[in-house]
Motif scaffolding. Structure first.
Motif, PDB file in Angstrom:
ATOM      1  N   ALA A   1       4.235  -0.488  -3.716  1.00  0.00           N
ATOM      2  CA  ALA A   1       3.251  -0.368  -4.803  1.00  0.00           C
ATOM      3  C   ALA A   1       3.915  -0.336  -6.174  1.00  0.00           C
ATOM      4  CB  ALA A   1       2.406   0.890  -4.608  1.00  0.00           C
TER       5      ALA A   1
ATOM      6  N   ASP B   1       3.990   5.645  -8.147  1.00  0.00           N
ATOM      7  CA  ASP B   1       4.368   4.245  -8.389  1.00  0.00           C
ATOM      8  C   ASP B   1       3.823   3.692  -9.691  1.00  0.00           C
ATOM      9  OD1 ASP B   1       3.884   4.135  -4.951  1.00  0.00           O
ATOM     10  OD2 ASP B   1       5.812   3.824  -5.940  1.00  0.00           O
TER      11      ASP B   1
ATOM     12  N   TYR C   1     -16.286   5.997 -11.318  1.00  0.00           N
ATOM     13  CA  TYR C   1     -15.829   5.493 -10.009  1.00  0.00           C
ATOM     14  C   TYR C   1     -14.551   6.213  -9.587  1.00  0.00           C
ATOM     15  CZ  TYR C   1     -13.777   2.220  -6.618  1.00  0.00           C
ATOM     16  OH  TYR C   1     -13.199   1.655  -5.490  1.00  0.00           O
TER      17      TYR C   1
ATOM     18  N   LYS D   1     -14.105   9.133  -6.695  1.00  0.00           N
ATOM     19  CA  LYS D   1     -13.221   8.871  -5.535  1.00  0.00           C
ATOM     20  C   LYS D   1     -11.883   9.606  -5.664  1.00  0.00           C
ATOM     21  CE  LYS D   1     -15.364   4.452  -4.561  1.00  0.00           C
ATOM     22  NZ  LYS D   1     -16.082   4.921  -3.348  1.00  0.00           N
TER      23      LYS D   1
ATOM     24  N   ARG E   1      -7.054  -3.904  -6.121  1.00  0.00           N
ATOM     25  CA  ARG E   1      -7.009  -2.449  -6.341  1.00  0.00           C
ATOM     26  C   ARG E   1      -6.052  -2.164  -7.481  1.00  0.00           C
ATOM     27  NH1 ARG E   1      -7.198   0.945  -0.737  1.00  0.00           N
ATOM     28  NH2 ARG E   1      -9.342   0.491  -0.237  1.00  0.00           N
TER      29      ARG E   1
ATOM     30  N   LYS F   1     -16.745  -3.966  -4.808  1.00  0.00           N
ATOM     31  CA  LYS F   1     -16.528  -3.872  -3.349  1.00  0.00           C
ATOM     32  C   LYS F   1     -16.120  -5.218  -2.762  1.00  0.00           C
ATOM     33  CE  LYS F   1     -17.033  -0.788  -1.097  1.00  0.00           C
ATOM     34  NZ  LYS F   1     -15.860   0.084  -0.876  1.00  0.00           N
TER      35      LYS F   1
ATOM     36  N   ALA G   1       0.844  -1.208   0.000  1.00  0.00           N
ATOM     37  CA  ALA G   1       0.000   0.000   0.000  1.00  0.00           C
ATOM     38  C   ALA G   1       0.870   1.245   0.000  1.00  0.00           C
ATOM     39  CB  ALA G   1      -0.906   0.010   1.227  1.00  0.00           C
ATOM     40  N   HIS G   2       2.163   1.063   0.217  1.00  0.00           N
ATOM     41  CA  HIS G   2       3.097   2.195   0.323  1.00  0.00           C
ATOM     42  C   HIS G   2       4.203   2.037  -0.725  1.00  0.00           C
ATOM     43  CE1 HIS G   2       5.292   5.456   2.047  1.00  0.00           C
ATOM     44  NE2 HIS G   2       5.734   4.909   3.156  1.00  0.00           N
TER      45      HIS G   2
ATOM     46  N   ASN H   1      -0.393   7.583  -9.094  1.00  0.00           N
ATOM     47  CA  ASN H   1       0.588   8.160  -8.175  1.00  0.00           C
ATOM     48  C   ASN H   1       1.985   7.808  -8.675  1.00  0.00           C
ATOM     49  OD1 ASN H   1       1.380   5.527  -7.129  1.00  0.00           O
ATOM     50  ND2 ASN H   1      -0.612   5.520  -6.112  1.00  0.00           N
TER      51      ASN H   1
ATOM     52  N   LEU I   1      -9.348   9.276  -7.714  1.00  0.00           N
ATOM     53  CA  LEU I   1      -8.210   8.359  -7.796  1.00  0.00           C
ATOM     54  C   LEU I   1      -7.402   8.669  -9.053  1.00  0.00           C
ATOM     55  CD1 LEU I   1     -10.092   5.084  -6.835  1.00  0.00           C
ATOM     56  CD2 LEU I   1      -8.706   6.535  -5.354  1.00  0.00           C
TER      57      LEU I   1
ATOM     58  N   MET J   1      -3.034  -0.930  -8.531  1.00  0.00           N
ATOM     59  CA  MET J   1      -1.804  -0.514  -7.861  1.00  0.00           C
ATOM     60  C   MET J   1      -1.180   0.652  -8.626  1.00  0.00           C
ATOM     61  SD  MET J   1      -2.238  -2.421  -5.514  1.00  0.00           S
ATOM     62  CE  MET J   1      -0.867  -2.185  -4.414  1.00  0.00           C
ATOM     63  N   GLY J   2      -0.680   1.642  -7.875  1.00  0.00           N
ATOM     64  CA  GLY J   2      -0.159   2.837  -8.526  1.00  0.00           C
ATOM     65  C   GLY J   2      -1.221   3.888  -8.717  1.00  0.00           C
TER      66      GLY J   2
ATOM     67  N   LYS K   1      -5.599  14.261  -4.120  1.00  0.00           N
ATOM     68  CA  LYS K   1      -6.932  14.041  -4.711  1.00  0.00           C
ATOM     69  C   LYS K   1      -6.937  14.724  -6.080  1.00  0.00           C
ATOM     70  CE  LYS K   1      -7.833  11.730  -1.121  1.00  0.00           C
ATOM     71  NZ  LYS K   1      -7.590  10.251  -1.260  1.00  0.00           N
TER      72      LYS K   1
ATOM     73  N   ARG L   1      14.468   7.604  -0.421  1.00  0.00           N
ATOM     74  CA  ARG L   1      13.738   8.103   0.748  1.00  0.00           C
ATOM     75  C   ARG L   1      14.580   8.165   2.004  1.00  0.00           C
ATOM     76  NH1 ARG L   1       8.279   8.785   1.439  1.00  0.00           N
ATOM     77  NH2 ARG L   1       8.466   9.549  -0.669  1.00  0.00           N
TER      78      ARG L   1
ATOM     79  N   GLY M   1      -4.430   6.172  -6.748  1.00  0.00           N
ATOM     80  CA  GLY M   1      -4.990   6.606  -5.473  1.00  0.00           C
ATOM     81  C   GLY M   1      -3.910   7.093  -4.530  1.00  0.00           C
ATOM     82  N   HIS M   2      -4.328   7.914  -3.579  1.00  0.00           N
ATOM     83  CA  HIS M   2      -3.361   8.449  -2.611  1.00  0.00           C
ATOM     84  C   HIS M   2      -4.141   9.060  -1.452  1.00  0.00           C
ATOM     85  CE1 HIS M   2       0.037  10.695  -0.968  1.00  0.00           C
ATOM     86  NE2 HIS M   2       0.785   9.889  -1.676  1.00  0.00           N
TER      87      HIS M   2
END
Ligand code: SDX
Length: 429
Positions: free
Chosen positions: A268, A364, A353, A357, A300, A295, A264-265, A362, A359, A302-303, A310, A389, A305-306
């Protein structure tokens, strides 16, 4: 709220809480005395509305897609500077003069070798160990080799430990890669710049001369700039929390490396490339978009959303441009993964969608395609994120340690377990 205080009504009590303004961005409500005055905690799992600290290092405006390092836009730093200049900026708060830059480059370059005994440390790992496991272990193990820079109360030792990690983490990363492919370790070469040195340690072999491709080196150096820091993300918060107990700097950065590994971090980028490979072709995209929207399906994109962005992640735009530069330099005309990525982005950004949201791709989303084209295996992608990092983690750790009001981080909880009850002997259970 009125002026610079807010009021909270708790039962028959009215609690006044100070509002603190930042230089830019959201103000904060200081709730430090809330428990003492009300006997209640705030509740914010995932810290979606919680500022954990005051910082002057990095500012993100998620709605506008803005990222500033010490006030400088990421686009300008990526365009005009190099990674070690960004390191100096994040650590010291100002861009270096020419003399300061030369001195900083000189000092980092001469810390790139690791203690020779660390090479034996690697022998304890299976060859197929994930390089992030090796990185967590070897960064933590630095505290077993560099005892003369673990006293966090000594500013000189803090500075030496910081230099050592910025300089040696790339060497350890290259060693982790070489070990995984059964090739000999390559020592750093002081005549090369930071990122060229790293590329040579990863891809040179004793059997022949290695010539660094300046376009690839510049591209990777820019990728490091993009990944250098990002406010109070999960791994940085991990470093701050570990550091708040007084743990030595190497242990804190090892903790941050462990947290970054999650899909998730920082994990990704590896997961995003695996996802693009799994999708395989443009024809399969609708099926995966449907899975991402379902749902009941944990899948998901990957890469995408954040927590904060937004809007489009400004780093992703620069990453996308760098991807095209690298593929052109390498003569890769039609990369099927890039075709899938571009079409997936196009479809997702026009789908209700993802729009609703907010999305967006990002950092990644495109990085994996670039790093794969450069010759890195997927398992090394998060390692490269950690290399970059490390300076952000150190700058944030340094800021916390130097804050006179700093205290150990110790959150509370909403307890919903069993009230007190008495022990019953096993025969009566
Ligand atoms: C990094 O924090 C940082 O700054 C991190 C980072 C850095 O530089 O340090 O920027 C680096 O970690 C970038 C993010 C990399 N992660 C991924 O790309 C993994 C995929 N993205 C998601 O897992 C997710 O978007 C997160 C983890 C990044 C953010 O999650 P949040 O903020 O907790 O949002 P959420 O999970 O509550 O999602 C909000 C909604 C949910 O739907 P609802 O429950 O409201 O119906 O959006 C959906 C989610 O299901 N959603 C997605 C999605 N991401 C969120 N749906 C499909 N695909 C996605 N990728």
């Amino acid at each position: 709220m009125s002026g610079n205080t807010s009021q909270l009504q708790v039962g028959d009590k009215t609690v006044d809480m100070a509002i603190k303004e930042g230089s830019v961005g959201p103000a904060v409500i200081d709730i430090a005395k809330l428990y003492a005055q009300t006997g209640m905690f705030t509740y914010d799992p995932g810290f979606t509305s919680t500022a954990s600290c005051e910082s002057q290092i990095t500012y993100i405006d998620g709605d506008k897609g803005v990222l500033l390092y010490r006030g400088f836009p990421i686009e300008q730093l990526a365009e005009h500077g190099d990674f070690l200049e960004t390191c100096f900026l994040l650590l010291e708060g100002q861009l270096p003069t020419a003399a300061q830059k030369a001195d900083f480059d000189y000092r980092i370059t001469r810390h790139t070798m690791v203690h020779e005994q660390m090479a034996r440390f690697f022998q304890g790992f299976r060859r197929d160990a994930h390089p992030m496991a090796v990185m967590v272990a070897s960064i933590g193990a630095m505290s077993a080799f560099y005892h003369d820079s673990t006293d966090i109360s000594d500013p000189h030792q803090r500075m030496i430990a910081s230099m050592r990690m910025i300089a040696k983490v790339p060497t350890l990363a290259a060693m982790a890669y070489k070990y995984s492919i059964g090739q000999p370790f390559v020592y750093p070469l002081n005549s090369l710049d930071y990122t060229s040195n790293f590329l040579r340690m990863c891809f040179a072999v004793p059997a022949e001369e290695y010539k660094v491709n300046p376009v690839l080196s510049r591209a990777l150096d820019r990728i490091f700039i993009l990944h250098a820091d990002h406010e109070q993300n999960a791994s940085t918060s991990t470093v701050r929390l570990a550091g708040s107990s007084g743990a030595n700097p190497f242990a804190c950065i090892a903790a941050g490396t462990a947290c970054l590994w999650g899909p998730a971090h920082g994990g990704a980028n590896e997961a995003a490339l695996k996802m693009l490979e799994e999708i395989g072709s443009v024809d399969n995209i609708p099926k995966y978009i449907a899975k991402a929207k379902d749902k009941n399906d944990p899948f998901r994109l990957m890469g995408f959303g954040h927590r904060v962005y937004k809007n489009y992640d400004p780093r992703a735009k620069i990453m996308q441009k760098t991807t095209h530069e690298v593929l052109n330099e390498l003569g890769i005309k039609d990369d099927p993964l890039l075709d899938v990525a571009v079409e997936l982005e196009r479809i997702a950004l026009s789908d209700e969608y993802f729009i609703e949201k907010k999305l967006y791709p990002n950092i990644d989303f495109y990085s994996g395609i670039t790093l794969k084209a450069m010759g890195f295996p997927t398992s090394m992608f998060t390692v490269l994120f950690a290399v970059a990092r490390t300076v952000g983690w150190i700058a944030q750790w340094k800021e916390m340690i130097e804050d006179p009001s700093q205290k150990i981080g110790r959150p509370r909880q909403l307890y919903t377990g069993s009230p007190q009850r008495d022990y019953t002997p096993i025969g009566r259970r």
